[in-house]
Design an enzyme around this catalytic site. Structure first.
Site, mmCIF file in Angstrom:
data_model
loop_
_atom_site.group_PDB
_atom_site.id
_atom_site.type_symbol
_atom_site.label_atom_id
_atom_site.label_comp_id
_atom_site.label_asym_id
_atom_site.label_seq_id
_atom_site.Cartn_x
_atom_site.Cartn_y
_atom_site.Cartn_z
ATOM 1 N N GLU A 59 0.816 -1.225 0.000
ATOM 2 C CA GLU A 59 0.000 0.000 0.000
ATOM 3 C C GLU A 59 0.842 1.265 0.000
ATOM 4 O O GLU A 59 0.455 2.279 -0.561
ATOM 5 C CB GLU A 59 -0.937 0.012 1.217
ATOM 6 C CG GLU A 59 -2.000 1.092 1.143
ATOM 7 C CD GLU A 59 -3.238 0.770 1.964
ATOM 8 O OE1 GLU A 59 -3.881 1.714 2.419
ATOM 9 O OE2 GLU A 59 -3.571 -0.414 2.137
ATOM 10 N N ASP A 79 -2.943 -3.106 3.098
ATOM 11 C CA ASP A 79 -3.451 -3.274 4.462
ATOM 12 C C ASP A 79 -4.540 -4.338 4.506
ATOM 13 O O ASP A 79 -5.402 -4.402 3.624
ATOM 14 C CB ASP A 79 -4.021 -1.951 4.992
ATOM 15 C CG ASP A 79 -2.915 -0.949 5.338
ATOM 16 O OD1 ASP A 79 -1.743 -1.337 5.309
ATOM 17 O OD2 ASP A 79 -3.240 0.219 5.623
ATOM 18 N N TYR A 116 -0.895 -3.151 13.693
ATOM 19 C CA TYR A 116 -1.760 -2.393 12.781
ATOM 20 C C TYR A 116 -2.717 -1.475 13.546
ATOM 21 O O TYR A 116 -3.433 -1.916 14.446
ATOM 22 C CB TYR A 116 -2.552 -3.388 11.931
ATOM 23 C CG TYR A 116 -3.377 -2.759 10.833
ATOM 24 C CD1 TYR A 116 -2.775 -2.190 9.728
ATOM 25 C CD2 TYR A 116 -4.764 -2.747 10.913
ATOM 26 C CE1 TYR A 116 -3.527 -1.631 8.711
ATOM 27 C CE2 TYR A 116 -5.526 -2.193 9.901
ATOM 28 C CZ TYR A 116 -4.903 -1.633 8.798
ATOM 29 O OH TYR A 116 -5.663 -1.073 7.809
#
Length: 724
Positions: A8, A104, A309
């Protein structure tokens, strides 16, 4: 044949490339023996603008609405088109046999990669890397267990449906409102209910009528007894005459202890952080906006690789993470955390812990440290603060409960009941992690321990005081509490629909953990919300907008309905075509409702300043961090900044000052009334020795390994050369 990995962001791509031994640098990609790694810059492809379907949509006209494309087109985002073409060229290389999506792990991340592949016309087989942290260990394990791309097709369908639905509703409703009332009015199924929530709170505040209440305290050495009503148990009354009569009756009399209750209690550590809970705490403790906290967390995740995350809505971890807890504790056992980590390092780490629950983890588990060794000296002050919150919450969760003994004393004076509470800490438990700091779930008026008492004891020499207070209105929202209201909007629903309320709870409320901060920022940027100090207010524009938009768009129930259906699509239980058919019908009816609506919009912030571009009078608006003039003509769009919030502090009250004016005539102005010319301010700062640059400060901090965050200023600046 090689595999193409699409990450990403460049930072994640570099980490993956290093692990996969991709050492050759290309234009927008890295290459090794088996893999080629490329990256997006967030989204590279988005849904096309209306004018890409028909040139007539360049001009906003009511008669051209609604806009309902039969098939949605994709367009490359102009600012990042160079990187898109770099990715596309790698996709179509003849030696690339498969694509590995490494964006992600979530709905939006899936959309980022799939839109690129669709726009590029890729037909190559797809695999999915699904990881929650970007440490070398996590990347290696993820590539050892790649998943089938087809398994994530329903997730992409849900993501694309969300994007299409927001386009159809947002574009049509915004254009219809703007054309109908000739003003820059925007709305959407998340931002408009958020405004409605703020409006409801303001209405409660406006309608609130304060009432005076009274209480009575009895004082003696080492103990305060508080009067309580024998029927209700309340320690306050709104009857002033009653409390004065009670005081008159008990003055000069002795108290008799009639009951003593001792109970042993426990308080368990708070759950781990999800993003929203972290944003709320960061705002409360440090004043960080939700957007700032997310950006800091992203750096700790991507650059430092010390936290997992950030965009998670779970406060639990799954059982498969439990075996890694020891390594995570060891990794963060540095500096101020060494002592706390040392006490839990040997475990035991069990799957029976309160924060372990497979059923409450969907895409991502709670925010916890990674197994990556931490170098605190490489972090900025802001990063240290957020890291500190997460690590202490993580370590506290591994500690046993805090235990205390609570004593409740009941006394009677002339037939009136008085009570007192005392608390004695038996075991600090998890509170030890926070030492002298404010505990996250601490009761504000924690009862103190008092001298030993026994039933039947008579207490003499009491002094009595009548206490007085006023009921307080509901608090205005700040960015932290508004975030919490968006997460749990059921209390602001028009209807008491239990099913819709349950759905809102299950789907995370208005927006997602990844989008709420941006939505709040957008409302400030559209001049629908403004800040006075830390408090949020609706602007006149927002109040009028809420009168003009269709009722449906103001209700959280709309989002509940959408999210429930999107979840079913992601689970493969509903077809995307069924959902989109409903949305097209809704966009039609919404546009018609606005077209036939009755109402007017009036600018009440018009100034006499003429726009230098088109000559029309300009509007004075208050942005989140600036005050500006904006042209009332939406097609002109000219803006001028009048004043902005600076980092300069007022020498009198120490609040941040506004910087007004242009060029040499700029003046600092404070809310307390203090004013100072920019030139005088610079001269004063020079005399005070403000020559220490950020670089000097960072250089000093980098030397402070294993030191607490709150170093004394005297010690810090003693080593800095202020004359440089």
């Amino acid at each position: 044949m090689k595999a193409l990995v699409i990450a990403e962001k460049p930072s994640v791509a570099r980490d993956i490339g290093r692990v996969l031994k991709c050492t050759k640098n290309g234009s927008g990609f890295l290459e090794g023996g088996q893999y080629v790694v490329t990256w997006g810059l967030g989204h590279l492809v988005t849904l096309a603008d209306p004018e890409d379907y028909d040139p007539k949509y360049k001009t906003w006209k009511m008669e051209d609405l609604p806009m309902i494309p039969e098939h949605f087109k994709l367009e490359v985002i102009r600012q990042t088109q160079k990187q898109y073409h770099a990715v596309k060229s790698q996709i179509h290389r003849k030696d690339i046999g498969e694509i590995i999506i490494a964006t992600d792990a979530g709905r939006e991340g899936e959309l980022v990669a799939r839109l690129i592949l669709e726009k590029a016309g890729s037909k190559k087989p797809v695999k999915r890397l699904w990881i929650s942290s970007v440490t070398d260990k996590a990347i290696r394990e993820g590539f050892a267990h790649l998943r089938r791309g087809e398994d994530y097709k329903p997730l992409y369908d849900a993501a694309f449906c969300r994007a299409e639905a927001d386009w159809l509703v947002g574009m049509n409703a915004t254009r219809a409102l703007t054309c109908k009332y000739n003003a820059q009015l925007s709305c959407g199924r998340v931002q408009t209910p958020t405004l409605a929530i703020v409006a409801k709170q303001e209405e409660k505040i406006r309608k609130f009528v304060p009432e005076t209440f009274y209480g009575l305290n009895a004082y003696t050495k080492g103990i305060t007894l508080t009067w309580s009503d024998q029927k209700s148990g309340s320690s306050r009354t709104f009857d002033k005459n009653r409390i004065q009569e009670i005081k008159k009756k008990v003055t000069g009399k002795e108290a008799v202890i009639t009951e003593m209750k001792t109970s042993r209690k426990k308080t368990f550590p708070p759950l781990l952080y999800d993003l929203t809970e972290l944003q709320k705490d960061a705002y409360r403790r440090f004043g960080f906006s939700p957007k700032e906290t997310l950006n800091i967390m992203q750096r700790l995740y991507e650059n430092h690789k010390v936290l997992t995350y950030p965009r998670t809505d779970s406060r639990y971890i799954s059982s498969d993470i439990v075996p890694t807890l020891k390594d995570r504790v060891q990794a963060c056992a540095v500096g101020p955390y060494r002592k706390a980590a040392g006490k839990v390092f040997k475990g035991p780490f069990t799957k029976d812990a309160p924060f372990v629950n497979d059923k409450k983890v969907s895409d991502h588990h709670a925010i916890i440290p990674t197994e990556q060794f931490v170098q605190l000296e490489h972090m900025t002050g802001e990063e240290r603060k957020i890291y500190d919150l997460v690590i202490k919450r993580f370590l506290a969760a591994l500690y046993p409960p805090a235990e205390f003994e609570e004593i409740k004393i009941t006394a009677v004076i002339e037939g009136e009941t008085f009570t007192a509470k005392g608390r004695k800490v038996l075991k600090e438990g998890w509170r030890e992690v926070y030492s002298q700091e404010e505990d996250p779930d601490e009761e504000q008026d924690m009862p103190k321990a008092f001298p030993p008492m026994e039933k039947g004891k008579h207490i003499q020499g009491l002094s009595f005081t009548v206490t007085e207070g006023k009921t307080k209105p509901p608090a205005r929202f700040n960015e932290g509490t508004l975030l919490a209201a968006m997460e749990s909007p059921a209390a602001y629903m028009e209807t008491q629909d239990k099913k819709a309320a349950k759905t809102l709870g299950e789907t995370g409320g208005l927006g997602t953990v990844a989008t709420r901060a941006d939505i709040i920022d957008k409302l400030f940027g559209s001049f629908l919300l403004e800040k006075k100090g830390s408090e949020i207010y609706l602007t006149s524009k927002a109040k009028q907008l809420l009168e003009l938009v269709p009722e449906d768009l103001k209700k959280p129930e709309l989002t509940a309905d959408w999210e429930m259906k999107l979840s079913r699509i992601a689970d493969g239980k509903m077809k995307r075509g069924t959902f989109m058919h409903e949305i097209r019908d809704y966009a039609n009816s919404l546009t018609e409702e606005i077209r036939t609506g009755e109402g007017t919009f009036r600018h009440d912030n018009l100034t006499n300043t003429k726009c230098p571009v088109c000559g029309k009078r300009m509007l004075k608006v208050q942005g989140k961090k600036s005050e500006m003039l904006v042209c009332q003509d939406r097609e002109c769009g000219h803006r001028e900044v009048l004043a902005r919030v600076s980092n300069a502090r007022c020498p009198n009250c120490h609040k941040k000052m506004m910087l007004r004016g242009q060029g040499d005539g700029q003046v600092f102005v404070c809310a307390c009334g203090y004013k100072e010319k920019l030139s005088a301010f610079k001269e004063r700062r020079k005399k005070e020795g403000a020559g220490v640059s950020k670089k000097d400060v960072q250089k000093y901090l980098n030397k402070q390994k294993d030191e607490p965050v709150n170093l004394a200023f005297a010690e810090a600046f003693a080593k800095l050369k202020l004359d440089e």
